[in-house]
Design an enzyme around this catalytic site. Structure first.
Site, short mmCIF file in Angstrom:
data_model
loop_
_atom_site.label_atom_id
_atom_site.label_comp_id
_atom_site.label_asym_id
_atom_site.label_seq_id
_atom_site.Cartn_x
_atom_site.Cartn_y
_atom_site.Cartn_z
N PHE A 8 0.64 -1.26 -0.17
CA PHE A 8 -0.36 0.06 0.02
C PHE A 8 0.77 1.29 -0.57
O PHE A 8 1.95 1.33 1.11
CB PHE A 8 -0.98 0.04 1.13
CG PHE A 8 -2.43 -0.77 0.67
CD1 PHE A 8 -2.91 -0.44 0.97
CD2 PHE A 8 -1.49 -2.69 1.59
CE1 PHE A 8 -4.32 -1.45 0.91
CE2 PHE A 8 -2.95 -3.39 1.26
CZ PHE A 8 -4.35 -2.59 1.52
N ASP A 9 1.16 2.31 -0.46
CA ASP A 9 0.58 3.47 -0.67
C ASP A 9 0.23 4.02 1.27
O ASP A 9 -0.59 3.98 1.14
CB ASP A 9 0.19 4.61 -1.79
CG ASP A 9 0.90 6.00 -1.84
OD1 ASP A 9 1.98 6.31 -1.30
OD2 ASP A 9 -0.22 6.02 -1.55
N LEU A 10 1.10 5.75 1.37
CA LEU A 10 0.07 6.26 2.41
C LEU A 10 -1.09 6.90 2.13
O LEU A 10 -1.67 7.16 2.33
CB LEU A 10 0.93 6.36 3.35
CG LEU A 10 0.61 6.63 4.23
CD1 LEU A 10 -0.20 5.65 5.66
CD2 LEU A 10 1.80 6.98 5.82
N THR A 13 -4.36 7.27 -0.02
CA THR A 13 -4.79 6.34 -0.15
C THR A 13 -5.02 5.70 1.20
O THR A 13 -6.52 5.15 1.40
CB THR A 13 -2.62 5.57 -0.51
OG1 THR A 13 -3.24 5.90 -1.95
CG2 THR A 13 -3.92 3.99 -0.71
N ASP A 180 -2.83 5.65 -5.26
CA ASP A 180 -3.76 6.78 -5.65
C ASP A 180 -2.71 7.31 -6.39
O ASP A 180 -3.37 7.92 -7.34
CB ASP A 180 -4.19 7.89 -4.64
CG ASP A 180 -2.92 8.75 -4.11
OD1 ASP A 180 -2.62 10.13 -4.73
OD2 ASP A 180 -1.97 7.91 -3.77
#
Length: 233
Positions: A8-10, A13, A180
């Site tokens: 995951f991106d942070l 997102t 995102d």
């Protein structure tokens, strides 16, 4: 399970960076005796910051330089006599105190329990760890990997290689990169041979030519991708 390792991106997102940035800037300007700093300088700051983050993605600058350079350029533009390096450090500290979850994140993680989660972010280690540890995301990730600690940033392949090595993953088909940003998360994942999922809650038009494997607008759609067999009636 189609994918058992989720990267995951942070920012924008899992956590709302717009609110984080706004509050952290407000607090930092306030500490420097500039209570109207956001009102007066936000537009200029965001334009300067975007250029530098784009430069970072393209390898034209570094995290170390970016931290102070964005404020150095801002203060030069608006004729403020402020120590850009000190201001930049204080801003990072304030970023780390801001936690603004995006809707559906907690429920998404609960629905995918049993999967392996890791975080892959282009942010500063101090700020990102602070925000994760101050939220319900604390303890969720097997690894938190920042561009600052690796010396590479998305979309560079080296940060993805670092992540898979850290997670002891030899089969990239098990991994899904979710974020995102088309230019960093999706392009980077694509370049490294990972399947990718574009989180696009605001229904932005994709004119970039960068094609994600999947696109979702809400977090409850991710389970249909990761565990499609559970969605069958």
């Amino acid at each position: 399970m189609k994918y058992d390792v989720l990267l995951f991106d942070l920012d924008d997102t899992l956590l709302d960076f717009g609110m984080t940035e706004l509050n952290a800037l407000q607090h930092t300007f306030g500490e420097y005796g500039l209570p109207n700093g956001v009102k007066d300088y936000l537009e200029s700051y965001k334009a300067i910051s975007k250029v530098l983050w784009d430069d970072l993605e393209q390898g034209r600058t570094t995290m170390v330089d970016l931290k102070a350079e964005r404020f150095k350029r801002l203060f030069l533009e608006v004729a403020l006599d402020v120590d850009a390096a000190a201001f930049g450090q204080k801003y990072i500290e304030n970023l780390g105190k801001e936690v603004h979850m995006i809707d559906g994140v907690d429920e998404m993680f609960a629905s995918l329990s049993g999967s392996r989660f890791a975080l892959l972010t282009n942010g500063f280690k101090e700020a990102q760890y602070g925000r994760v540890n101050g939220s319900s995301l604390k303890g969720m990730f097997e690894a938190i990997i920042t561009s600052e600690e690796t010396g590479f940033q998305k979309p560079q392949s080296q940060i993805f290689e670092y992540a898979l090595n850290k997670l002891n993953i030899t089969d990239p088909s098990r991994v899904l990169m979710i974020g995102d940003s088309l230019t960093s998360d999706i392009q980077g994942g694509n370049n490294f041979g990972l399947d990718t999922c574009w989180f696009n809650p605001h229904l932005k038009e994709n004119t970039s030519g960068i094609q994600p494997t999947y696109e979702i607008q809400a977090w409850n759609q991710l389970m249909e991708i990761v565990r499609p067999h559970l969605m069958e009636v």
